[in-house]
Write a protein that holds these residues in place. Structure first.
Motif, PDB file in Angstrom:
ATOM      1  N   ARG A  52     -13.677  20.800  41.677  1.00 30.46           N
ATOM      2  CA  ARG A  52     -14.122  21.381  40.411  1.00 30.46           C
ATOM      3  C   ARG A  52     -13.356  22.658  40.192  1.00 30.46           C
ATOM      4  O   ARG A  52     -13.364  23.558  41.028  1.00 30.46           O
ATOM      5  CB  ARG A  52     -15.621  21.649  40.467  1.00 30.46           C
ATOM      6  CG  ARG A  52     -16.222  22.219  39.192  1.00 30.46           C
ATOM      7  CD  ARG A  52     -17.729  22.199  39.359  1.00 30.46           C
ATOM      8  NE  ARG A  52     -18.422  22.703  38.194  1.00 30.46           N
ATOM      9  CZ  ARG A  52     -18.913  23.933  38.086  1.00 30.46           C
ATOM     10  NH1 ARG A  52     -18.753  24.790  39.060  1.00 30.46           N
ATOM     11  NH2 ARG A  52     -19.555  24.303  37.003  1.00 30.46           N
ATOM     12  N   ILE A  53     -12.630  22.714  39.066  1.00 26.43           N
ATOM     13  CA  ILE A  53     -11.876  23.924  38.787  1.00 26.43           C
ATOM     14  C   ILE A  53     -12.297  24.471  37.441  1.00 26.43           C
ATOM     15  O   ILE A  53     -12.905  23.789  36.631  1.00 26.43           O
ATOM     16  CB  ILE A  53     -10.355  23.663  38.803  1.00 26.43           C
ATOM     17  CG1 ILE A  53      -9.975  22.718  37.637  1.00 26.43           C
ATOM     18  CG2 ILE A  53      -9.896  23.086  40.116  1.00 26.43           C
ATOM     19  CD1 ILE A  53      -8.497  22.539  37.499  1.00 26.43           C
ATOM     20  N   GLY A  54     -11.951  25.715  37.163  1.00 21.74           N
ATOM     21  CA  GLY A  54     -12.305  26.314  35.874  1.00 21.74           C
ATOM     22  C   GLY A  54     -12.925  27.684  36.095  1.00 21.74           C
ATOM     23  O   GLY A  54     -13.067  28.164  37.218  1.00 21.74           O
ATOM     24  N   ASN A  55     -13.356  28.295  34.995  1.00 18.17           N
ATOM     25  CA  ASN A  55     -13.895  29.652  35.108  1.00 18.17           C
ATOM     26  C   ASN A  55     -15.407  29.674  34.992  1.00 18.17           C
ATOM     27  O   ASN A  55     -16.001  30.669  34.651  1.00 18.17           O
ATOM     28  CB  ASN A  55     -13.270  30.539  34.023  1.00 18.17           C
ATOM     29  CG  ASN A  55     -13.615  30.054  32.626  1.00 18.17           C
ATOM     30  OD1 ASN A  55     -14.237  29.010  32.484  1.00 18.17           O
ATOM     31  ND2 ASN A  55     -13.220  30.819  31.621  1.00 18.17           N
TER      32      ASN A  55
ATOM     33  N   ALA B 222     -20.494  16.346  30.523  1.00 14.41           N
ATOM     34  CA  ALA B 222     -19.096  16.352  30.957  1.00 14.41           C
ATOM     35  C   ALA B 222     -18.321  15.362  30.100  1.00 14.41           C
ATOM     36  O   ALA B 222     -18.799  14.257  29.824  1.00 14.41           O
ATOM     37  CB  ALA B 222     -18.975  15.971  32.432  1.00 14.41           C
ATOM     38  N   VAL B 223     -17.148  15.748  29.670  1.00  9.62           N
ATOM     39  CA  VAL B 223     -16.266  14.874  28.902  1.00  9.62           C
ATOM     40  C   VAL B 223     -15.337  14.153  29.866  1.00  9.62           C
ATOM     41  O   VAL B 223     -14.660  14.800  30.680  1.00  9.62           O
ATOM     42  CB  VAL B 223     -15.447  15.677  27.874  1.00  9.62           C
ATOM     43  CG1 VAL B 223     -14.416  14.787  27.191  1.00  9.62           C
ATOM     44  CG2 VAL B 223     -16.370  16.307  26.850  1.00  9.62           C
TER      45      VAL B 223
ATOM     46  N   ASP C  93     -18.668  20.489  30.618  1.00 15.58           N
ATOM     47  CA  ASP C  93     -17.711  20.327  31.710  1.00 15.58           C
ATOM     48  C   ASP C  93     -16.709  19.256  31.295  1.00 15.58           C
ATOM     49  O   ASP C  93     -16.845  18.635  30.239  1.00 15.58           O
ATOM     50  CB  ASP C  93     -18.409  19.880  32.995  1.00 15.58           C
ATOM     51  CG  ASP C  93     -19.171  21.004  33.680  1.00 15.58           C
ATOM     52  OD1 ASP C  93     -19.389  22.042  33.038  1.00 15.58           O
ATOM     53  OD2 ASP C  93     -19.579  20.822  34.841  1.00 15.58           O
ATOM     54  N   ALA C  94     -15.711  19.022  32.155  1.00 16.19           N
ATOM     55  CA  ALA C  94     -14.777  17.915  31.978  1.00 16.19           C
ATOM     56  C   ALA C  94     -14.665  17.181  33.309  1.00 16.19           C
ATOM     57  O   ALA C  94     -14.945  17.755  34.373  1.00 16.19           O
ATOM     58  CB  ALA C  94     -13.411  18.404  31.512  1.00 16.19           C
TER      59      ALA C  94
ATOM     60  N   LEU D 117     -13.582  21.758  35.442  1.00 15.46           N
ATOM     61  CA  LEU D 117     -13.063  20.397  35.581  1.00 15.46           C
ATOM     62  C   LEU D 117     -13.466  19.814  36.930  1.00 15.46           C
ATOM     63  O   LEU D 117     -13.229  20.420  37.975  1.00 15.46           O
ATOM     64  CB  LEU D 117     -11.536  20.388  35.463  1.00 15.46           C
ATOM     65  CG  LEU D 117     -10.859  19.030  35.693  1.00 15.46           C
ATOM     66  CD1 LEU D 117     -11.198  18.061  34.564  1.00 15.46           C
ATOM     67  CD2 LEU D 117      -9.345  19.183  35.821  1.00 15.46           C
ATOM     68  N   HIS D 118     -14.077  18.640  36.904  1.00 18.43           N
ATOM     69  CA  HIS D 118     -14.360  17.866  38.113  1.00 18.43           C
ATOM     70  C   HIS D 118     -13.278  16.810  38.245  1.00 18.43           C
ATOM     71  O   HIS D 118     -12.952  16.130  37.267  1.00 18.43           O
ATOM     72  CB  HIS D 118     -15.718  17.185  38.029  1.00 18.43           C
ATOM     73  CG  HIS D 118     -16.857  18.110  37.726  1.00 18.43           C
ATOM     74  ND1 HIS D 118     -17.551  18.779  38.713  1.00 18.43           N
ATOM     75  CD2 HIS D 118     -17.405  18.486  36.550  1.00 18.43           C
ATOM     76  CE1 HIS D 118     -18.495  19.522  38.157  1.00 18.43           C
ATOM     77  NE2 HIS D 118     -18.428  19.361  36.838  1.00 18.43           N
ATOM     78  N   GLU D 119     -12.730  16.654  39.432  1.00 20.46           N
ATOM     79  CA  GLU D 119     -11.680  15.649  39.626  1.00 20.46           C
ATOM     80  C   GLU D 119     -11.941  14.849  40.889  1.00 20.46           C
ATOM     81  O   GLU D 119     -12.555  15.339  41.843  1.00 20.46           O
ATOM     82  CB  GLU D 119     -10.307  16.304  39.679  1.00 20.46           C
ATOM     83  CG  GLU D 119     -10.166  17.344  40.770  1.00 20.46           C
ATOM     84  CD  GLU D 119      -8.812  18.033  40.729  1.00 20.46           C
ATOM     85  OE1 GLU D 119      -7.988  17.764  41.635  1.00 20.46           O
ATOM     86  OE2 GLU D 119      -8.588  18.827  39.804  1.00 20.46           O
TER      87      GLU D 119
END
Length: 526
Positions: free
Chosen positions: A3-6, A63-64, A91-92, A122-124
């Motif tokens: 999970r990335i982002g601010n 989440a998108v 979220d994405a 972002l969740h990946e």
């Protein structure tokens, strides 16, 4: 999963908000760092996308599903633009399918950059789709196409993500063009109205919902919206390969048919909506009529019926019904027996009932058999599926499933997949030991005395009482699958039971051949 982002509370940078209010577009321009990045061109237009906000309640943790393509990029942008107005926590989510090599890696890099710039976490996750598509005979898993495996893995991850990230829903960017392609593909396969309903706006799972808020929007409008922002997107090179059926429909068949009717996509989308509503009505009508018209077992002299195989329809009552209801009842009976009948099979059995002679029989390759008696049309299956009557339990098929693993269960009309999540297989703590490889579960019919713990409910409940509460009676209740592991029911068809830590169960309906999943995944109640 990464999970990335601010963070959830991150706002758009000051220059992004200012430029948006002033109608400028340079704030979303992305360097063309890869040949497969496509930059929106053409006249810039004002306005936003017509998102279906009826699906987006205030406070929704959403989440998108972000692939990097035009549709998902547009969905993320418009929801970021309107998240304060709609009250969304956004979220994405990006799934790397392990296909297309460096191109897929660049898709992920694009999604990371876009999400970071928009201030969206972002969740990946990475999967090996090619390996997952292979057959595993020891686990009862058939070979899948890459498309089937990719879709199954995607929705498995979405369901896990909703639980692990405490999301209420995931939004996918299916458009009206996707709807038209799906309906046409289903039509070519000979679907009933359930198939012609195409892509549904909402899928309900025990973990949350899958939403399609762009289902009424055309791809042309999406590209025009991205052009108004100056926003680029990624192009998936596999979308040009005509070896895939959907691509041939998209690039060859639909354009050809639009020469006859330029509004074809619009008409196909309308057909899907009509079919969806009519199918919902039929299902409620069958739930009301089937228990009255479908008979379990065989009649006995003096009245009543004895326990026996299959289901029956009285000829005189069937003859008095409209042809549409006759077909629905025959097809419903086949589904209750764990198989499916296409139009030709339904017509064969219906003709046998209405014009056949006593003693005549018809049998399908799937094992479904129809026999005409003086008074009834009797349907049975060659798979040894025996119905229960008057509370007496009879034998029914059982399937062993490795954990993790998958099995195809034609007798129940299901493909069942068990995946483990968040459990270390080497030095797992004691409470997770039972999910180590080598353990098995059993997919079987429910039995008197079975109990389940319902989600959002205290205490345990008898399966019999749960089915009565769902108004599942008569033949519908005779065959109802549950998944048992070490004496506990960890999954039950159509019922939300308490989630089992470390495991996810995904059930998929089979089509008439008993080997291919239908369009929508049913939850392990998704």
């Amino acid at each position: 999963m990464r999970r990335i982002g601010n963070g959830r509370t991150g706002l758009l940078p000051r220059e992004v908000r200012s430029l948006d209010l002033e109608g400028k577009s340079s704030y979303l321009c992305v360097p063309r760092y890869d040949p497969l990045v496509r930059t929106a061109s053409g006249p810039k237009t004002s306005g936003s996308l017509p998102v279906d906000i009826t699906l987006l309640q205030p406070g929704l943790r959403l989440a998108v599903g972000l692939s990097g393509g035009a549709d998902s990029v547009a969905l993320l942008c418009v929801l970021v633009e309107r998240k304060a107005e709609l009250g969304l926590v956004l979220d994405a989510a990006h799934l790397h399918h392990g296909l297309r090599g460096a191109e897929a890696d660049a898709d992920l890099a694009f999604c990371r950059e876009l999400s970071a710039r928009l201030g969206v976490p972002l969740h990946e996750f990475h999967v090996d789709t090619a390996a997952e598509a292979q057959a595993r005979p020891e686990a009862g898993k058939a070979r899948e196409t890459l498309e089937e495996a990719a879709r199954r893995l995607r929705y498995q991850w979405f369901r896990r993500l909703m639980t692990e990230a405490q999301l209420d829903a995931i939004a996918t960017a299916h458009t009206r063009d996707d709807q038209a392609e799906t309906v046409l593909a289903k039509f070519l396969r000979g679907a009933w109205t359930g198939g012609l309903a195409g892509i549904r706006p909402v899928l309900e799972f025990s973990e949350g919902r899958i939403l399609r808020p762009l289902l009424g929007v055309t791809r042309a409008k999406i590209e025009a919206y991205l052009a108004s922002l100056g926003q680029s997107w990624r192009e998936d090179s596999s979308n040009r390969h005509l070896s895939f059926t959907r691509n041939r429909i998209r690039h060859e068949l639909l354009p050809l048919l639009e020469n006859w009717n330029p509004r074809l996509r619009e008409h196909l989308a309308h057909m899907a909506e009509l079919a969806r509503d009519e199918e919902a009505w039929w299902q409620s009508e069958l739930a009301r009529l089937a228990p009255q018209l479908l008979l379990v077992g065989r009649p006995v002299r003096g009245g009543g019926r004895t326990a026996g195989e299959g289901l029956a329809l009285e000829i005189t009552r069937l003859e008095a019904l409209p042809a549409a209801l006759q077909r629905r009842l025959v097809r419903h009976a086949a589904e209750e027996l764990g198989t499916a009948a296409d139009f030709a099979a339904v017509e064969t059995f219906r003709t046998l009932a209405l014009t056949g002679r006593p003693g005549e029989r018809r049998e399908l390759e799937s094992g479904l058999c129809a026999e005409r008696t003086h008074r009834e049309l009797r349907l049975t299956t060659g798979r040894g599926l025996v119905m229960r009557s008057k509370g007496r339990n009879a034998a029914s098929p059982e399937y062993e499933i490795s954990i993790p693993g998958e099995v195809i269960a034609p007798a129940f009309g299901l493909r069942l997949n068990i995946a483990t999540a968040g459990v270390e297989t080497s030095d797992a703590p004691d409470e997770s030991d039972h999910w180590k490889p080598g353990r098995t579960a059993r997919l079987r019919n429910w039995r008197p005395g079975d109990r389940v713990r319902l989600r959002y409910s205290s205490g345990v409940h008898k399966v019999k009482e749960v089915l009565e509460r769902k108004r599942v009676t008569g033949s519908g209740r005779a065959v109802w699958p549950v998944l048992e592991f070490e004496g506990r029911i960890i999954w039950m068809k159509g019922v939300e039971i308490e989630l089992e830590p470390g495991v996810a169960v995904v059930a998929t309906l089979l089509d008439g051949e008993g080997a291919t999943p239908t369009q929508d995944v049913i939850s392990g109640e998704r």
